[in-house]
Structures are given as C-alpha cells and as structure tokens.
Design a protein around this motif. Structure first.
Motif, short mmCIF file in Angstrom:
data_model
loop_
_atom_site.label_atom_id
_atom_site.label_comp_id
_atom_site.label_asym_id
_atom_site.label_seq_id
_atom_site.Cartn_x
_atom_site.Cartn_y
_atom_site.Cartn_z
N HIS A 37 -7.06 7.02 -5.08
CA HIS A 37 -6.98 7.63 -3.84
C HIS A 37 -5.34 8.44 -4.04
CE1 HIS A 37 -5.45 4.23 -2.26
NE2 HIS A 37 -4.73 4.82 -1.36
N HIS A 39 -2.76 8.53 -2.21
CA HIS A 39 -1.39 7.99 -1.54
C HIS A 39 -0.35 7.64 -2.62
CE1 HIS A 39 -3.29 6.32 2.55
NE2 HIS A 39 -2.41 7.40 2.82
N HIS A 42 -0.63 4.99 -5.34
CA HIS A 42 -1.56 4.57 -6.09
C HIS A 42 -1.87 5.97 -7.13
CE1 HIS A 42 -3.64 1.39 -3.90
NE2 HIS A 42 -2.66 1.94 -2.89
N HIS A 92 -11.14 5.05 3.06
CA HIS A 92 -9.80 4.97 3.46
C HIS A 92 -9.13 6.24 3.73
CE1 HIS A 92 -5.76 3.55 2.63
NE2 HIS A 92 -5.48 4.18 1.77
N ASP A 113 -7.51 1.13 -1.65
CA ASP A 113 -7.45 0.71 -0.48
C ASP A 113 -8.90 1.14 0.23
OD1 ASP A 113 -4.92 0.01 -0.89
OD2 ASP A 113 -3.96 1.85 -0.29
N ASP A 331 1.07 3.95 3.12
CA ASP A 331 0.00 3.85 3.86
C ASP A 331 -0.48 2.44 4.59
OD1 ASP A 331 -0.38 2.78 1.23
OD2 ASP A 331 -2.68 2.79 1.62
ZN LIG Z 1 -3.48 4.24 0.55
#
Ligand SMILES: [Zn+2]
Ligand SMILES: [Zn+2]
Length: 332
Positions: A37, A39, A42, A92, A113, A331
């Motif tokens: 994802h 963020h 990541h 998420h 996540d 996050d």
């Molecule tokens: Zn995240």
C-alpha cells in the motif's frame, strides 16, 4: 522436505521472495518490488519494477513521480519468476492489499497493514487461508481495543455543535485517515464544507478521482476566521501545533489515531479531543484474523510482537518475529 517457507527470507529492509527475485515493501530501492500500500513506510520511491494495485501505483505516482508500475487488480494472479502472486484487499487504505504468494505447494500471505472494521474509502479485508501468515502487530496488546468509529465521529460532531464560535481542527494522516474521517462525517449527515490543510489537497483530489466522493472540500488557507467558525478543518498531525493553526478561530484540537487510546500520547500533542480511529487491526481483530486464516505459522513484521507471539503459542501456532525496520512512520 524443505522447511516451511524456506523460499521466503526476511531481512531488516524487507521480505525477500527468492524464487521471484522480488521484495515485499522494501525500505530500500530494489530491482523488483511488490508493494502492499501507499504509506511511505511501505512504498518507497526508486524501485525498478513495482507490482501493486492500480490505486497504490496512483498514490505512489502522486508522491514520487512516475513509477515502472505493473498494476495488478484485486483477485488477478501474475507469475513473477516461479511464484504465483495475487493481491487481495487488506481494508487499510485505498488500494491496500495483502500479497498472496504461492510456490512449491505452499501459500504465504503478507498482510501488509490491515484492519477488519468497515472503512467507506476502501475494499474490506478478505480472509485467505494459508500456510504462513505474515502479519503486522502495530496494536498487538490486549489494551488496544478500538471503539466503534461512529461513536468517535459523533463525539466530534457533538463538540463542534456545542461551541459554534470555534472550529475543530482534526489531525489525521494525509493518506487514508483524512479521507476516511471526511467520509465518515458525510455518512453521519455532516454536509457542511470541510476545510483542509494544503498538504491534503493532492491526495484528496486523487481519492475523488478514484471514485471516493468527499463532498464539499475547501482549502483552509485564505479562509477568514469568520468563515471557519463552527467548521471542521483537517490537517496532518505535524501541523496541529504549528504556526499554521494560529490563523484558525480558537481551534479545538482533535486527533484521529489508534494511539489516542493512550492518554499520554494525546497530551504530548496538546490534543483536547482524542478520537480513537485507527487504520490498523486492534488486539481482537489481530487474534480473530489469525484464527480465521488458520495458518501453520505466524510471522510478525512490526509492532508490539511479544503479546501476539505469546498468544500464538498458547493457541498452538508457531510464531516468529521478523524485526523489520523502518515501518510505522506515517500511519496508525
Ligand atoms: Zn499503512
Ligand atoms: Zn505501516
């Protein structure tokens, strides 16, 4: 017979999938990356090829410029090297995925996540039974039990209406949390304009472009104190206490985060109205998910792993800490 999961190698900088010669969420630039994802902890810039959902790739392009993207829709399967790879919703943030890796008759799921409770801005988590479930544990302590999101939003609206000469300034991460809070407010019937900090603009516009309607959004910059009285203003957590917020009419400082469960964290940021709204699984969601996924082994990437390790042991599930570094920046 080889040890279960011997083809997956955890390194501090990410998870290496040997027969694909690819990394999951690597924290350093790699030739081939699979990204769960958008963020920043990541999804980093600078990789060669990036496999991710189209939404995650769009988020990465908004933040880092053009990507050598290999978009994979939810549910589609691609072959990378000798590994079958598919992306499944993680619930998420928009575009967030669990990565399902299949090789040599074994199935490994990297959750990234995730959360289990409904989020109007993204597809819900899908349970994929597997041999090894690689999970996060950001809120992996029994003390973390997130309240119902609707009741937190109601507290926010109640406070807003109780002091109409002031505004409520909500600190929320620019990717995911901000849009979720806005959407939850809309669902509770709040149709007023919502004002945003400049740092939110591009991601809010992208969410709208990708089909998440956020209603009447306006930049806070340039709005008069009079216009902002009785309104909600959303900003990144970092802007809550900085000079920027002085332009607002006597703001009630709020923050939407799973960490708001800890009073000291709220005090640190001078948060008057802590809202426990998290994009991560709480303790019950983590343990419930492991029971549903029913893996032979649980590997824990980051977070508070000790309690979850212990919980797995008492449930006869082999567990292992991976100690990945660099996660959890942006996050919660
Ligand atoms: Zn995240
Ligand atoms: Zn994370």
């Amino acid at each position: 017979m080889a040890r279960l999961g011997s083809w997956i190698e955890p390194f501090p900088e990410g998870i290496y999938v040997k027969p694909a010669d690819a990394w999951v969420d690597p924290s350093r630039p790699k030739a081939q990356a699979l990204v769960t994802h958008g963020h920043a902890d990541h999804a980093r810039g600078g990789h060669g090829a990036v496999w991710a959902t189209p939404e995650t790739l769009a988020i990465m392009e908004t933040r880092y410029g053009e990507q050598a993207g290999r978009p994979v829709q939810y549910g589609d399967c691609v072959r990378i090297g000798e590994v079958d790879v598919s992306f499944v919703p993680a619930g998420h943030v928009l575009g967030s995925a669990q990565i399902v890796l299949e090789y040599g008759g074994e199935r490994v799921v990297v959750s990234g996540d995730y959360k289990r409770r409904p989020d109007p801005t993204c597809a819900p988590f899908v349970v994929v039974p597997c041999d090894i479930f690689i999970t996060e544990a950001t809120f992996g302590l029994p003390v973390f039990r997130h309240p119902d999101t609707g009741s937190e939003i109601d507290r926010l609206l109640h406070r807003l209406h109780a002091e109409p000469e002031r505004c409520v300034l909500v600190g929320a991460y620019a990717l995911g949390k901000a849009q979720r809070v806005i959407m939850e407010l809309r669902r509770r019937g709040h149709d007023e304009p919502i004002y945003y900090h400049g740092a939110m603009e591009r991601l809010c516009a992208l969410y709208e472009e990708l089909g998440v309607p956020l209603g009447d959004l306006r930049p806070a910059t340039g709005a008069s104190k009079q216009e902002l009285a009785g309104k909600i203003v959303i900003c990144p957590p970092g802007a809550l206490n900085d000079r920027w917020s002085r332009r607002l009419p006597d703001p009630i400082t709020a923050m939407a985060s799973g960490w708001m469960r800890i009073r000291q964290r709220a005090r640190q940021r001078n948060v008057e109205l802590p809202l426990v709204i998290s994009d991560h699984a709480d303790w019950d969601e983590l343990t419930q998910t492991i029971l549903e996924v029913a893996p032979k082994q649980v590997w824990i990437t980051h977070g508070r792993e000790d309690a979850l390790m212990h919980w797995c042991m008492t449930h006869q599930i082999k567990a292992r800490e991976l100690n990945l570094v660099g996660y959890e920046d942006e996050d919660d």
